[in-house]
Every structure is written in C-alpha cells, then in structure tokens.
Write a protein that holds these residues in place. Structure first.
Motif, PDB file in Angstrom:
ATOM      1  N   PRO A 110       0.845  -1.209   0.000  1.00  0.00           N
ATOM      2  CA  PRO A 110       0.000   0.000   0.000  1.00  0.00           C
ATOM      3  C   PRO A 110       0.875   1.252   0.000  1.00  0.00           C
ATOM      4  N   ILE A 111       0.375   2.322  -0.655  1.00  0.00           N
ATOM      5  CA  ILE A 111       1.181   3.527  -0.785  1.00  0.00           C
ATOM      6  C   ILE A 111       1.446   4.184   0.568  1.00  0.00           C
ATOM      7  N   GLU A 112       0.486   3.989   1.514  1.00  0.00           N
ATOM      8  CA  GLU A 112       0.698   4.589   2.834  1.00  0.00           C
ATOM      9  C   GLU A 112       1.873   3.936   3.540  1.00  0.00           C
ATOM     10  N   ALA A 113       2.086   2.643   3.269  1.00  0.00           N
ATOM     11  CA  ALA A 113       3.241   1.964   3.876  1.00  0.00           C
ATOM     12  C   ALA A 113       4.542   2.523   3.311  1.00  0.00           C
ATOM     13  N   VAL A 114       4.515   2.782   2.009  1.00  0.00           N
ATOM     14  CA  VAL A 114       5.701   3.396   1.385  1.00  0.00           C
ATOM     15  C   VAL A 114       5.979   4.752   2.002  1.00  0.00           C
ATOM     16  N   LEU A 115       4.916   5.552   2.141  1.00  0.00           N
ATOM     17  CA  LEU A 115       5.112   6.902   2.658  1.00  0.00           C
ATOM     18  C   LEU A 115       5.512   6.885   4.128  1.00  0.00           C
ATOM     19  N   ALA A 116       4.970   5.909   4.882  1.00  0.00           N
ATOM     20  CA  ALA A 116       5.355   5.815   6.297  1.00  0.00           C
ATOM     21  C   ALA A 116       6.841   5.537   6.421  1.00  0.00           C
ATOM     22  N   THR A 117       7.338   4.645   5.554  1.00  0.00           N
ATOM     23  CA  THR A 117       8.773   4.362   5.567  1.00  0.00           C
ATOM     24  C   THR A 117       9.581   5.615   5.222  1.00  0.00           C
ATOM     25  N   LEU A 118       9.118   6.308   4.211  1.00  0.00           N
ATOM     26  CA  LEU A 118       9.820   7.535   3.801  1.00  0.00           C
ATOM     27  C   LEU A 118       9.806   8.577   4.919  1.00  0.00           C
ATOM     28  N   LEU A 119       8.640   8.749   5.548  1.00  0.00           N
ATOM     29  CA  LEU A 119       8.531   9.747   6.611  1.00  0.00           C
ATOM     30  C   LEU A 119       9.410   9.392   7.800  1.00  0.00           C
ATOM     31  N   ASN A 120       9.520   8.079   8.092  1.00  0.00           N
ATOM     32  CA  ASN A 120      10.396   7.665   9.202  1.00  0.00           C
ATOM     33  C   ASN A 120      11.844   8.018   8.895  1.00  0.00           C
ATOM     34  N   ASP A 121      12.255   7.802   7.621  1.00  0.00           N
ATOM     35  CA  ASP A 121      13.619   8.173   7.231  1.00  0.00           C
ATOM     36  C   ASP A 121      13.843   9.670   7.387  1.00  0.00           C
ATOM     37  N   LEU A 122      12.851  10.437   6.928  1.00  0.00           N
ATOM     38  CA  LEU A 122      12.993  11.889   7.012  1.00  0.00           C
ATOM     39  C   LEU A 122      13.065  12.346   8.464  1.00  0.00           C
ATOM     40  N   SER A 123      12.262  11.715   9.319  1.00  0.00           N
ATOM     41  CA  SER A 123      12.270  12.106  10.732  1.00  0.00           C
ATOM     42  C   SER A 123      13.607  11.783  11.378  1.00  0.00           C
ATOM     43  N   ALA A 124      14.205  10.701  10.922  1.00  0.00           N
ATOM     44  CA  ALA A 124      15.487  10.297  11.519  1.00  0.00           C
ATOM     45  C   ALA A 124      16.653  11.111  10.991  1.00  0.00           C
ATOM     46  N   SER A 125      16.450  11.773   9.874  1.00  0.00           N
ATOM     47  CA  SER A 125      17.531  12.545   9.270  1.00  0.00           C
ATOM     48  C   SER A 125      17.720  13.864   9.993  1.00  0.00           C
ATOM     49  N   SER A 126      18.955  14.286  10.056  1.00  0.00           N
ATOM     50  CA  SER A 126      19.257  15.584  10.681  1.00  0.00           C
ATOM     51  C   SER A 126      19.240  16.704   9.662  1.00  0.00           C
ATOM     52  N   ASP A 127      19.063  16.356   8.402  1.00  0.00           N
ATOM     53  CA  ASP A 127      19.089  17.391   7.364  1.00  0.00           C
ATOM     54  C   ASP A 127      17.759  18.141   7.287  1.00  0.00           C
ATOM     55  N   ASP A 128      17.870  19.495   7.176  1.00  0.00           N
ATOM     56  CA  ASP A 128      16.686  20.285   6.839  1.00  0.00           C
ATOM     57  C   ASP A 128      16.581  20.350   5.324  1.00  0.00           C
ATOM     58  N   VAL A 129      15.420  19.987   4.811  1.00  0.00           N
ATOM     59  CA  VAL A 129      15.269  19.870   3.361  1.00  0.00           C
ATOM     60  C   VAL A 129      14.072  20.706   2.880  1.00  0.00           C
ATOM     61  N   VAL A 130      14.296  21.423   1.773  1.00  0.00           N
ATOM     62  CA  VAL A 130      13.202  22.103   1.059  1.00  0.00           C
ATOM     63  C   VAL A 130      12.986  21.344  -0.236  1.00  0.00           C
ATOM     64  N   LEU A 131      11.756  20.804  -0.415  1.00  0.00           N
ATOM     65  CA  LEU A 131      11.436  20.069  -1.632  1.00  0.00           C
ATOM     66  C   LEU A 131      10.485  20.914  -2.475  1.00  0.00           C
ATOM     67  N   VAL A 132      10.902  21.208  -3.726  1.00  0.00           N
ATOM     68  CA  VAL A 132      10.066  21.982  -4.647  1.00  0.00           C
ATOM     69  C   VAL A 132       9.462  21.039  -5.672  1.00  0.00           C
ATOM     70  N   LEU A 133       8.107  21.058  -5.774  1.00  0.00           N
ATOM     71  CA  LEU A 133       7.406  20.319  -6.821  1.00  0.00           C
ATOM     72  C   LEU A 133       6.886  21.330  -7.817  1.00  0.00           C
ATOM     73  N   ASP A 134       7.537  21.382  -8.984  1.00  0.00           N
ATOM     74  CA  ASP A 134       7.174  22.389  -9.992  1.00  0.00           C
ATOM     75  C   ASP A 134       6.147  21.821 -10.973  1.00  0.00           C
ATOM     76  N   ASP A 135       5.265  22.711 -11.469  1.00  0.00           N
ATOM     77  CA  ASP A 135       4.196  22.324 -12.404  1.00  0.00           C
ATOM     78  C   ASP A 135       3.266  21.272 -11.810  1.00  0.00           C
ATOM     79  N   TYR A 136       2.901  21.445 -10.577  1.00  0.00           N
ATOM     80  CA  TYR A 136       2.068  20.456  -9.881  1.00  0.00           C
ATOM     81  C   TYR A 136       0.669  20.363 -10.488  1.00  0.00           C
ATOM     82  N   HIS A 137       0.251  21.389 -11.273  1.00  0.00           N
ATOM     83  CA  HIS A 137      -1.100  21.382 -11.843  1.00  0.00           C
ATOM     84  C   HIS A 137      -1.305  20.199 -12.810  1.00  0.00           C
TER      85      HIS A 137
END
Length: 925
Positions: A110-137
């Motif tokens: 399930p996609i939520e499982a993928v995102l949960a894994t990703l979010l856990n990685d991000l939470s564990a990371s010490s890096d501050d990150v700005v993610l730009v999604l261009d042309d989102y329309h």
C-alpha cells in the motif's frame, strides 16, 4: 516502473542572465520555509519557476538542502511520482528513502506503507530539506493527491514542501491555512510592480522607454510578466514605440500564440466554450453567465476557473463578481469573432436583456449598442434619461445618443430634447436651438400642448410617456438657459415662465429648474428679493425629488444673495443648513461641501475673525477639489486672497488673485464680482495707481456710465481709483467725479435692496467727504453705515480702509453726546480697535514693530514668517504649502528678505536674522 528516471527532472533550473531582482518575494519564501507548505499559485507566465530557482540559487534556504522535481503528466502514475519524489530527496539528503524505493518495486505494498517508511527516514535525518514540486497542476490522479495529503499531514518539522502550480492543488489547504502552516504567493504578488517592469524593459530588454510608456504597458498587462516579455519582443526593431504601446492589446500575434498554446488548447471543450461566450462581458457573475451561455452552472464554473488561475480576477470579497484579465479577455474576444462571428449579436442581446431585468440599464444599453440593436438601445436610453439627468451624467448620455443612427433619434422627441440638453449642459450652444425645433415638430404647436402617444403622428416613437409629456416644458427650459447664456435676461425670464406654465404642479424637477432660471434672471438684473424667492422655490423642488447634491448650488446662490443684501447672519444660516442636510445623507461627503466652507470663511473674514476664516479655507482645501463645484478653485483663491489682504500681505493676495483669474470657470451665476476688479483694488492699496488706471481703461469704465447691477462692483472699484488719485497725483476733478458716482450708486443700491453694497458706498462717501474736509457730512455717512452694519457684525468693510477710517472713527468718538445721535460709542470703539490693529500692526502687526528690527527697510509680517521658515529644514515648496501661497510668492519674499538683510543666500540670511534677534522674536509671537 519501466525504465530509468530522468535526472534532468531533478535539477534546479539554471538561472537566466539579466533577471529582475525580486527581494520582496525571496524574503517571503525564506519566511515561508518555516511552515509546512508554501504554495506558489498563478496562471502561466507569472514567473513561478524563475522565482523559485532564483530563490534557491541566491539564498539556499539558510542551511537547508534543496530538492527539486519538475513534474509532467506521466507522473500521474503513483509509482513513478513517488519514485521521482524519493529520488529528488536523495539528491538533497543521500540515503533517505532507500527502503521506500524497495517497497515501491512491489505492486502489493500500500502507498501509505511506502510513505510511512519515507517519513520515518525523514524524521530520523538531521538534514533540513526544502522540496520543490514544480508544475504540480499536471497532477490530477486521485491516488497521488491522497498520498500527498498523507505526506503533508505527517511531514516532519525539518522538511518543507514548496508547490508551484497554475491551479490550486486538491490538498487540505484550508486546514493548513487554519493551522498557520501554509504560506501563499499568488498572481497578485507575482505581478511586476511599475519599478520592476521598468527594470525589465529598459535594463534587461535594452529598450529605452519613458516612465509614461512603462506605466502604460504595466497597466495594460496588469503586471503579467509573460505579456511584458512578449510586448518587449514585439517592440524590438520598431521605430514607432509609442504607437505600438498605444495599440498593444490581446490581438498581438505573440500574445495570441502564447495564450492559445499555453491556455486555450489545454482546456476541455466545455470550459473553452464558456470562456469564448462570456468574453463579451466586462464583468461576470454566475447568473449573468447562465443567461449569456444559455446553460446552468455558471457560478461553479467561475469558481473552478478561479481555483484554476485562469486569468480571472475577483471583483468582490463574496466571490460573486469577476472579470477576465484584460489581455486574456482580448484574446478570447478575438477568437470568438474568428470562430463564431454569428453568435456575437445573440450573446450581446442576452447580456442586454439580463442587465435590463436586473436594473442595470447602462450595461443593458452598452450591450444593445454592441449588438447593433439600435431600436432596443434607443428604447433603453429614453428610459434612462431621468436617472442620468439626476446623476448629472450628461456626457455619458451624449455618448449613447451619438452612437445611435440619426434616423433612429430623429423620430424620438424625448431623445432629441435629451441630446439638446446634453449639448447645453456640456457648454455647447451651437445646434441646441435646431434640435429643440426638431423636437417641436412632434408637438401640437397650435394648442401649445402636445399630442399624446395615443394620437402619435405617424413615425413618432415614444417609450417613456411621462418624459414625453414633459417635452414642451423642457424645450422652454433649455431656451431659457440658452437666453441666459447669451445675456438675454428678458428672454430668460419669458421662457422660464413659459416652462412653469407648461409643467404641472407635481412635476417638481422641471418647476424647480424653471424657478432656478428665473432666479438667475432676477439676480442678473439686480432684483435680489425676487431672485432669493425663486431660488428658494428651486431648492425646495430639488429636495422633493431627491436631488440633494444639486441643492448645494442653490445654497451658494441663496447665501450669495443674502450677503449682497447685507444679511450675513442669514447667509451663514444657509451655509450651515446645507452642511446639515449633507450630513443627514450619510455615506461620503457630497460634492459642494467644500464650497460651503469657503462661504463660511468669507463671512468670518468680514467679521474680522481671520484665524477662523483661514481654518475654514484650509478645511475646504483638505476635502479636495473633487468635493467642490467647478467654480471652487477660483472661489477658494479669491477668499484666501482677501484673508491675505486683511493680514497686510498684498503680494500674496495678488498672487492668489492671478491664480484665481486663470482658474475662473464661467457658470450660469452672474459674475458680479469679477477677479480683475478685486485685483485693481489691491493695486490701489499698494499705491500702484498706474496698473489700477490701466484696468479702468481696459474695462471702459467712466463715472458717467449708465449703472447696472452687473457692473456695480466695478463702478465702486472705479470710485476707489478716483479717490486715490488726489493723494498721488493731485488730479483735479477726480474727487468730484467720485462723489457724483457714489451718489448715483447709493441710490441704485438702495432701490435694489443691496445693503451690502450700500454699506461700502456709505463708507467711501464718508471718506470722500473727509478728503474734502467736510467732517460733519462724513460723520453722517459713517453713522448710516454703522447703523446698517452693526446688527450683522461687519468689521472689515471699515478696517480695510486703514488710517483714513481710523481718523474718521476717532472724530466720531469725540462727538459730544447728542450731537450725532446715531453713532453708538461702543461700536466706534470696537471698530477703532480693529482699524488700529490693522493699521498699527501690518505689515508688522504681531509684536515686532519696524523700529525694533534694526534695519533701514524693515521686514513685513509675511517676510518675517518666511524668514522664520528659512531657519528650518523646509524647502521652498514646503514653505509655500505651510504659508498657503505659491512657490513664486515665496521666492519673491525671499529675494526681498535678502535685499533688506544685505545677504545673498539662505544661510547668511538666517545668521543675520539671529544677529538681529529677529528669529527668536518671530517665534515668540
């Protein structure tokens, strides 16, 4: 997932050379990086991508790593979208999302499982990150949108998301907004300011445009960056830049190509059809769009277009009215004409019908004219005439009538008379009578009445029966106005009386207009009692029909008449009543309010309350000329000149009178106190008799002229010139001429009930007797003047005469009780104090006598005021504003100050003034 990821989608776009710096937006983006989401939402061509790339390149988010993903329609595949997103994050923070990528390779996860894994990685990371999604329309897949909502809901604090889109994404924006976790940058923020537009066009594009050119382009494009860029491309190599800018519109080939490619071709058929059909509208609402398109759903369509940033601009806070961005509207209309020319007529008629049913007759007329349905337009114009007349929109009405074919107007007597009125009130007399005669052809001239619609002559068209019944009276009204404009007083009176006869009692507006014209005729001939009665009737009629703003003109006339009659108290009451009436209307101030303050000021000035007189003039000025009648600019300056004259500043008074003459606007009021005569009086005070005599010659005045009320003020001024001559040139006979003229003027003024003039004539008569040494006769005239003036509080008419009047008042004070019964001692002492103050003080009237200045030629009061301000930080224009004089007047005073102090610059003048202790004593006043 098939195939490798495109790494170019993960690169931050490279900055282009020569971009316009936009620090205000970069600062907002940096502040927004503290929140969960920054949404940059605007139509195509507003510089969203460029702004974000420049922000990341110039200020990399204060220690944050930057991840970038350029989206396209293939990314609606969830697996591809999330794979690219994780890849973008890994480019900024290596190692993040490795587990998520493995899970994405399994279609069972399930996609939520993928995102949960990703979010856990991000939470564990010490890096501050700005993610730009261009042309989102381009992302419209529900699965991806749901995943993004989940991601936003659980995003760790060290990650910030930026979405750039042409339309608002289907994400929980309201919830984020409510939590304060959303920063928004929209089209209104992205538009180029005038300064940014100038920098782009002249510095980046290398054009040489004037500020006016830039302002015109910026206004036409409404700051839309792509349009400015396309305009700049079109201008390159052109010789006639100004001509191009004047004609720049949505039919420019670059604009059309861009709009078609980037906007129109990307819309579904139903949206494209809606856009084209509604492009004929200058404003859009849901019901109006339904009427024009012939379909339901206009309101939700407009809301969808608004969310989609489709060049729609909200016109209110309730999302009821919108308009298209100007250039976008031009493009839509051009395509409508190109693709569906036969539909345009029908669409305009539908709009006209909707506006008429909803009470917006002006718009109904505009669309009827656009549809070239001239009969319908003429019907609507005829029905609109009463309202347009009430709101004084004669120029608009004239524009409509001139847009109609002549043959349509010629069979409609109401329109013919309406056109004559529009010409007349616009100051064009030529052609008015011919049109009145045209209208008269449809009336029964043998009976003096009109034929009713039921017995209409063949071909005549009448829509508004009530207005048609008023045509005979209106024709007489306009003929009365024509006669007045041509100086034909008997003709004015005759036609105005005829208009009253033809207008029924319940026709308050026409009867009020006729009364006003009668009042003007009486006023011009000097019959002030009759003039006041007629104007009072006019004002009452206007109030009955709700023409409150027009009553201000009546109030000015009524008060002016009372002042000429010497009834200052009644005049003040009239001004105050008008202001009270205006205050009862609520809302913003009515036009004419500024004129009431000018009138009140003039009465305070006559009563020698100069500070209050000045305050009322400044209050009038603060309201602005838009709240004054057309004559306000010159009336204000004459009033201020008279205050300056009373203060002894004759130079400033002359300066203001010269401005007043330049600004004079003629109206139907008789010009009984012309500005040049006021100026001649100041010349007499200055001793500039050569100029005053020159004015007499220019006007062709002589002491033996036949007298009339229109020239009474000029003849009294002539007396002043004659009385001044014996002192200056010892001319023989002038005193006799003045005395004989005064006798005739006095008789005429008394017969006309013009007590204001009588008082001034008696004052001059007293001074003439005094000049001849006939003191008893002088005191008789003075006694009469005092008797008439005392109840109304007149002071300046005596004080303005200066030393000769002071001497005469002292003589009156010495008269033994019973010897001159009519002279009240208290009145004499009061006036003597005012005259002494005027005579002893100005030009050094306020505590700085000339003999204490230590100068060969002392400074005047006004020069001392200018000198004090020269010792401040104010520049010349500021000093002029402070003293309410022109810059030229300040320069003249400054030149005189330098000469009298023996210096040649400002600093030396201030230093010399300090040595003489002039500044401290000036400040102490």
């Amino acid at each position: 997932m098939a195939g490798p990821l495109l790494e170019t989608k993960l690169h931050v776009p490279r900055g282009r050379r020569g971009l316009v710096a936009r620090p205000r937006l970069s600062e907002r983006l940096s502040r927004g990086a503290e929140s969960t989401l920054t949404l940059v939402s605007a139509p195509a061509g507003f510089g969203k991508t460029t702004l974000l790339a420049e922000w990341l390149a110039g200020a990399p988010a204060e220690g944050r790593s930057a991840a970038w993903l350029s989206l396209d329609r293939r990314d609606n595949d969830p697996a591809l979208f999330w794979s690219y997103l994780v890849a973008a994050l890994q480019a900024a923070s290596p190692g993040v999302g490795a587990g998520a990528l493995l899970l994405l390779q399994s279609s069972q996860t399930p996609i939520e499982a993928v995102l949960a894994t990703l979010l856990n990685d991000l939470s564990a990371s010490s890096d501050d990150v700005v993610l730009v999604l261009d042309d989102y329309h381009v992302i419209d897949a529900r699965d991806v949108q749901d995943g993004m909502a989940f991601l936003l809901e659980h995003l760790p604090p060290q990650m910030h998301l930026v979405i750039a889109s042409r339309a608002d994404p289907t994400l929980p924006l309201s919830r984020l907004r409510g939590r304060g976790e959303l920063v928004e940058i929209r089209a209104a923020d992205l538009r180029f300011t005038p300064d940014e537009a100038a920098a782009y066009l002249n510095e980046v594009m290398g054009l040489v445009l004037t500020a006016q050119d830039v302002a015109a382009l910026e206004g036409r494009t409404e700051g839309w960056i792509a349009a400015l860029q396309l305009a700049a491309l079109s201008m390159q190599g052109r010789a006639d830049i100004a001509g191009f800018i004047a004609g720049f519109a949505g039919d420019d080939r670059y604009i059309i190509d861009y709009m078609v490619e980037e906007v129109l071709q990307r819309q579904p058929d139903n949206v494209r059809s809606f856009l084209l059909k509604t492009s004929i509208l200058s404003r859009l609402s849901g019901p109006l769009c339904d009427a024009v398109t012939g379909q339901h759903g206009g309101k939700p369509m407009l809301e969808a277009l608004d969310r989609g940033n489709l060049f729609l601009i909200q016109l209110d806070d309730r999302r009821q009215w919108y308009r298209y961005q100007h250039l976008f509207g031009d493009v839509l209309r051009a395509h409508l004409l190109d693709e569906q020319p036969d539909r345009v007529h029908e669409l305009h008629l539908r709009a006209s019908d909707w506006y008429e049913r909803n009470g917006e007759r002006s718009e109904a007329i505009r669309h009827a004219l656009a549809a070239e349905d001239f009969e319908r337009a003429a019907d609507l114009v005829e029905l609109a005439i009463p309202a347009m007349r009430r709101s004084r929109q004669e120029s608009t009405m004239r524009g409509w009538l001139e847009a109609l074919p002549g043959e349509v107007v010629q069979v409609r007597p109401v329109l013919i008379v309406g056109y004559a009125g529009a010409l007349l009130l616009g100051g064009e007399l030529e052609g008015v009578e011919a049109r009145l005669e045209d209208a008269e052809r449809w009336l029964d001239t043998t009976t003096g009445t009109h034929v009713g619609p039921e017995a209409s002559p063949a071909g005549m068209v009448v829509v508004d029966d009530e207005e048609f019944r008023g045509v005979p009276g209106t024709i007489e009204l306009y003929r009365a106005a024509l006669a007045l404009a041509r100086g034909d007083v008997p003709g004015t009176e005759g036609h105005a009386r005829r208009a009253l006869e033809l207008s029924p009692e319940e026709d308050h507006l026409r009867r009020a207009s006729a009364s006003g014209l009668l009042g003007l005729a009486y006023w011009t001939s000097g019959d002030l009692d009759q003039a006041h009665r007629a104007y009072a009737d006019c004002m009452a009629g206007l109030r009955r029909v709700g023409h409150v703003a027009d009553t201000f003109g009546c109030a000015i006339a009524l008060a002016d008449i009372r002042r000429r009659q010497g009834r200052l108290g009644d005049a003040m009451h009239t001004y105050e009543q008008a202001l009270q009436l205006a205050s009862e209307q609520g809302g913003s101030a009515l036009r004419g309010t500024a004129d009431m303050y000018v009138g009140i000021s003039e009465i305070h000035r006559e009563r020698n309350d100069l500070p209050t007189a000045t305050q009322y003039l400044l209050r009038s000025q603060e309201l602005g000329e838009h709240l004054g009648l057309l004559q306000n600019p010159y009336r204000w300056r004459v009033a201020m000149a008279r205050v300056r004259e009373a203060e002894g500043d004759l130079g400033a008074a002359l300066d203001l009178l010269n401005e007043a003459e330049r600004l004079y606007v003629s109206d139907f009021f008789p010009n009984v106190r012309p500005v040049p005569a006021w100026r001649a009086r100041v010349w007499v005070e200055q001793g500039a008799l050569g100029e005053a005599i020159g004015w007499v010659r220019e006007q062709g005045l002589s002491a033996t002229d036949d007298l009339s009320y229109l020239r009474e003020f000029e003849h009294i001024t002539l007396v002043r010139v004659l009385l001044a001559q014996p002192r200056a040139e010892r001319a023989e006979g002038s005193i006799d001429e003045a005395t004989q003229l005064l006798d005739r003027l006095l008789q005429a003024a008394e017969e006309g009930g013009r007590t204001g003039s009588v008082i001034e004539i008696l004052v001059l008569q007293a001074l003439a007797h005094q000049t001849r040494g006939e003191i008893p006769a002088a005191l008789v005239s003075l006694e009469r003047a005092l008797t008439l003036s005392e109840p109304e509080g007149y002071v300046r008419v005596f004080a303005d005469e200066g030393a000769p009047m002071a001497k005469l008042l002292r003589a009156a004070a010495r008269v033994a009780p019973g010897e001159q019964e009519g002279i009240a001692r208290d009145d004499v002492r009061r006036l003597l104090a005012a005259v002494d103050k005027t005579e002893d003080s100005p030009p050094v009237s306020q505590g700085l006598p000339e003999d204490r200045q230590g100068l060969v030629e002392p400074l005047s009061k006004r020069e001392l005021e200018v000198l004090r301000l020269l010792g401040t930080d104010l520049d010349g224009p500021d000093i002029a504003r402070e003293l309410v004089v022109s810059l030229n007047t300040v320069r003249t005073h400054t030149k005189n100050i330098y000469a009298k102090l023996g210096v040649n610059n400002r600093r030396a003048a201030v230093r010399r003034a300090e040595q003489l202790d002039l500044l401290s004593r000036t400040r102490d006043r």
